[in-house]
Design a protein around this motif. Structure first.
Motif, short mmCIF file in Angstrom:
data_model
loop_
_atom_site.label_atom_id
_atom_site.label_comp_id
_atom_site.label_asym_id
_atom_site.label_seq_id
_atom_site.Cartn_x
_atom_site.Cartn_y
_atom_site.Cartn_z
N ALA A 1 0.85 -1.20 0.00
CA ALA A 1 0.00 0.00 0.00
C ALA A 1 0.88 1.24 0.00
N ILE B 1 -1.55 -0.88 -4.00
CA ILE B 1 -2.79 -0.17 -3.66
C ILE B 1 -2.48 1.31 -3.50
N SER C 1 -3.69 4.18 -1.83
CA SER C 1 -4.61 4.35 -0.72
C SER C 1 -5.22 5.74 -0.68
N CYS D 1 -6.73 -0.24 3.65
CA CYS D 1 -5.65 -0.38 2.68
C CYS D 1 -4.31 -0.65 3.37
#
Length: 628
Positions: A5, A147, A149, A160
């Motif tokens: 993330a 990811i 976030s 996340c």
């Protein structure tokens, strides 16, 4: 699959750019990376890969709505757009925030209460995103899931950075507000043991958009402020990655991403590379980047290096049996270059090729105090690049380093260096090293060495020496089909068609499934006026190799000569389909279009032919190709 993330407390710190650059670099190193844009209120990942995105794929918001209102979709392929990376086996797959980023997107987003989704009675938010994560791992099988976030301290950003991520990278600008917010998320991650895959999420910090300066004192003071704000006694100056600002990024964040690579001495590359190595160790990056199993330039050439590996293993094991030595080596934690070399030899002996390459890259990066071991490591890695992965450039580089370190191994290296140059089509250097090998004490003159030297002499225009070597190869190995074929090509060049035909026939007798020999004999039959036999041989070539563009081109000429323009057109189309750079096929099809009265298509093909081969500008004759 490792989930990473990228988080920032505030926007505008280069979070999405850092994610995108890292994903692209890993893809260039032959990893596959999936990206989820979960910054739903301010999505932007897609703009790092497309200047004018059309948002045609379904996205995260569409997935969330489908899951909440019905159930998880069985297939997620429609939610991802794939970005291929030139000259790489890696690629990026992006699930954008949503499809059709217009008013309907924002209205759909407004209907979702994320706090209730995660902390309401059903508590299905974590289950939803865990399901998506699992589907990505099972269906797409990427090496990494990145990811992007949401910023701030929200249910979505915590999901996340805590629940989904194996690793979270907190990006922070150099101001009090960003430091304060980064500490909040850092403390949440450090204190949490909730993760869908394991108990703890590792966390790294990066200070972003710092002006480039030679004043390390000023830079260190900025880093120390972040360390003091976070308050973790384990954090050191070296723990924090510093990402410098760059005018190219400030003006257009896509510029750096559209480039294939950055020179390693450029500060912007160095900044991101340090961040990337927090995710993947450098020796694994190096191994993965170079371990591209490509199609060999010469598919008929196959070498088994297991005997060489066994010899290396035997030189190290002493009185232990091979299996005892392997078992003992595998049990010990590899923390030195010498042990990593032993481990690599054991792994390659067990046919674990990529694991062996990783160990070798790690060993070489740590350095050797013993030159003989260092030379052995480079030679072994060169052998693996050449024979296991068809990576001729890096193989040659490693062989040359081994050669410079320990010239006592030179005779062992000559043949491998020759092959590296041979596969790179550098005939002059290949011949130089092959001659050194054939004149060395280690060499026992064999048919294959003579055959390859004959090929090199032929490439360099010395037909007489090529013929001599082919004759010797056939004398030593009377069933050497390829030597007959290549000698037939020399006879064809010398206009001795009777001897050429005899050699082609012999090659086909010995290897009846070799398309190349039928192709060469077809040309000879055509020269002799035997169109029927030429047609039969071209048919055989296409039967054995349905993608043989040259055979389609030449067969088309025969069809046209027989008045079958429909079949000729079909074959020219096939020739161009399988070889879009075949200038002769475009030229020949242009002539046929012209005869059929299609002046527009004829002109288009003439233009394409001339674009590919300017020498065709003065020709309107049908072209075939030679047998050699």
């Amino acid at each position: 699959m490792k989930t990473v993330a990228f988080y920032s407390y505030k926007g505008g710190v280069g979070r999405t750019l850092a994610l995108s650059y890292t994903a692209k670099y890993l893809a260039e190193c032959n990893f596959t990376v999936c990206i989820l844009d979960l910054d739903l209120e301010a999505p932007g990942v897609i703009y790092k890969f497309e200047e004018d995105p059309k948002h045609q794929c379904l996205g995260v918001l569409d997935y969330v709505h489908t899951y909440i209102n019905d159930k998880a979709p069985k297939s997620i392929s429609a939610y991802f757009h794939t970005y291929e990376i030139p000259n790489s086996k890696g690629y990026i797959q992006l699930m954008n925030a949503g499809k059709d980023m217009d008013l309907s997107y924002w209205l759909k987003l407004a209907t979702i209460d994320f706090n209730n989704l995660f902390f309401g009675d059903d508590d299905e938010g974590f289950e939803l995103f865990q399901c998506l994560r699992d589907q990505i791992e099972e269906q797409l099988k990427p090496d990494f899931l990145f990811i992007d976030s949401r910023s701030g301290i929200t249910a979505l950003s915590k999901m996340c950075s805590l629940a989904l991520a194996d690793t979270t990278i907190i990006l922070c600008a150099n101001n009090t507000e960003n430091r304060y917010g980064s500490k909040l998320m850092y403390d949440l991650i450090s204190a949490s043991d909730f993760n869908v895959k394991h108990g703890k999420t590792e966390v790294f910090c990066a200070l972003t958009r710092i002006p480039l300066t030679d004043d390390n004192t000023q830079k260190n003071e900025m880093v120390q402020k972040l360390i003091n704000a976070i308050g973790d006694p384990n954090l050191q100056l070296s723990s924090i990655t510093v990402i410098h600002s760059d005018s190219r990024i400030e003006n257009d964040e896509q510029v750096i991403l559209r480039k294939n690579s950055e020179p390693e001495n450029e500060h912007i590359f160095g900044s991101y590379y340090e961040l990337i190595t927090k995710i993947v160790p450098p020796h694994i990056l190096e191994a993965k980047r170079k371990a591209v199993i490509s199609n060999p330039n010469y598919s008929d050439f196959k070498v088994d290096i297991s005997e060489d590996i066994a010899d290396m293993l035997d030189s190290l094991r002493g009185k232990q049996s091979r299996q005892e030595f392997i078992n003992e080596t595998m049990k010990i934690e590899a923390n030195s270059s010498e042990h990593l070399l032993k481990l690599a030899i054991c792994q390659r002996f067990n046919n674990s090729k990529f694991e062996a390459l990783v160990s070798l890259c790690h060993a070489i990066s740590l350095g050797f105090t013993d030159d003989s071991l260092k030379a052995k490591a480079f030679r072994l890695r060169g052998m693996m690049f050449l024979y296991d992965f068809n990576n001729y450039v890096d193989a040659l580089n490693d062989y040359m380093i081994a050669y410079e370190i320990d010239d006592s191994q030179s005779e062992l290296l000559y043949y491998d260096i020759f092959l590296s140059y041979y596969f790179m089509d550098d005939s002059e250097k290949a011949l130089f090293y092959l001659n050194k090998y054939m004149n060395s004490d280690e060499c026992h003159i064999n048919p294959s060495s003579l055959f390859y030297r004959g090929n090199l002499f032929d490439d360099l225009g010395n037909k007489e020496m090529a013929m001599t070597d082919y004759n010797k190869a056939i004398e030593l190995e009377p069933d050497y089909a390829k030597a007959y074929n290549n000698r037939g090509n020399i006879y064809y060049y010398l206009e001795n068609k009777e001897m050429a035909m005899a050699d082609y026939n012999k090659a086909i007798e010995l290897e009846p499934d070799d398309a190349e020999v039928y192709y060469n004999r077809a040309i000879l039959f055509n020269d002799l006026g035997n169109k029927e036999m030429a047609m039969a041989d071209y048919n055989k070539v296409i039967e054995l190799d349905p993608n043989a563009a040259k055979a389609y081109n030449n067969r088309a000429i025969l069809f046209k000569g027989l008045g079958n323009k429909e079949m000729a057109m079909a074959d020219y189309n096939k020739a161009i389909e399988f070889d879009p750079d075949n200038a002769k096929a475009y030229n020949n099809r242009a002539i046929l279009f012209n005869e059929l009265g299609n002046k527009e298509m004829a002109m288009a093909d003439y233009n394409k032919a001339i674009e590919l081969d300017p020498d065709l500008a003065s020709s309107n004759q049908e072209n075939s190709t030679s047998s050699t």
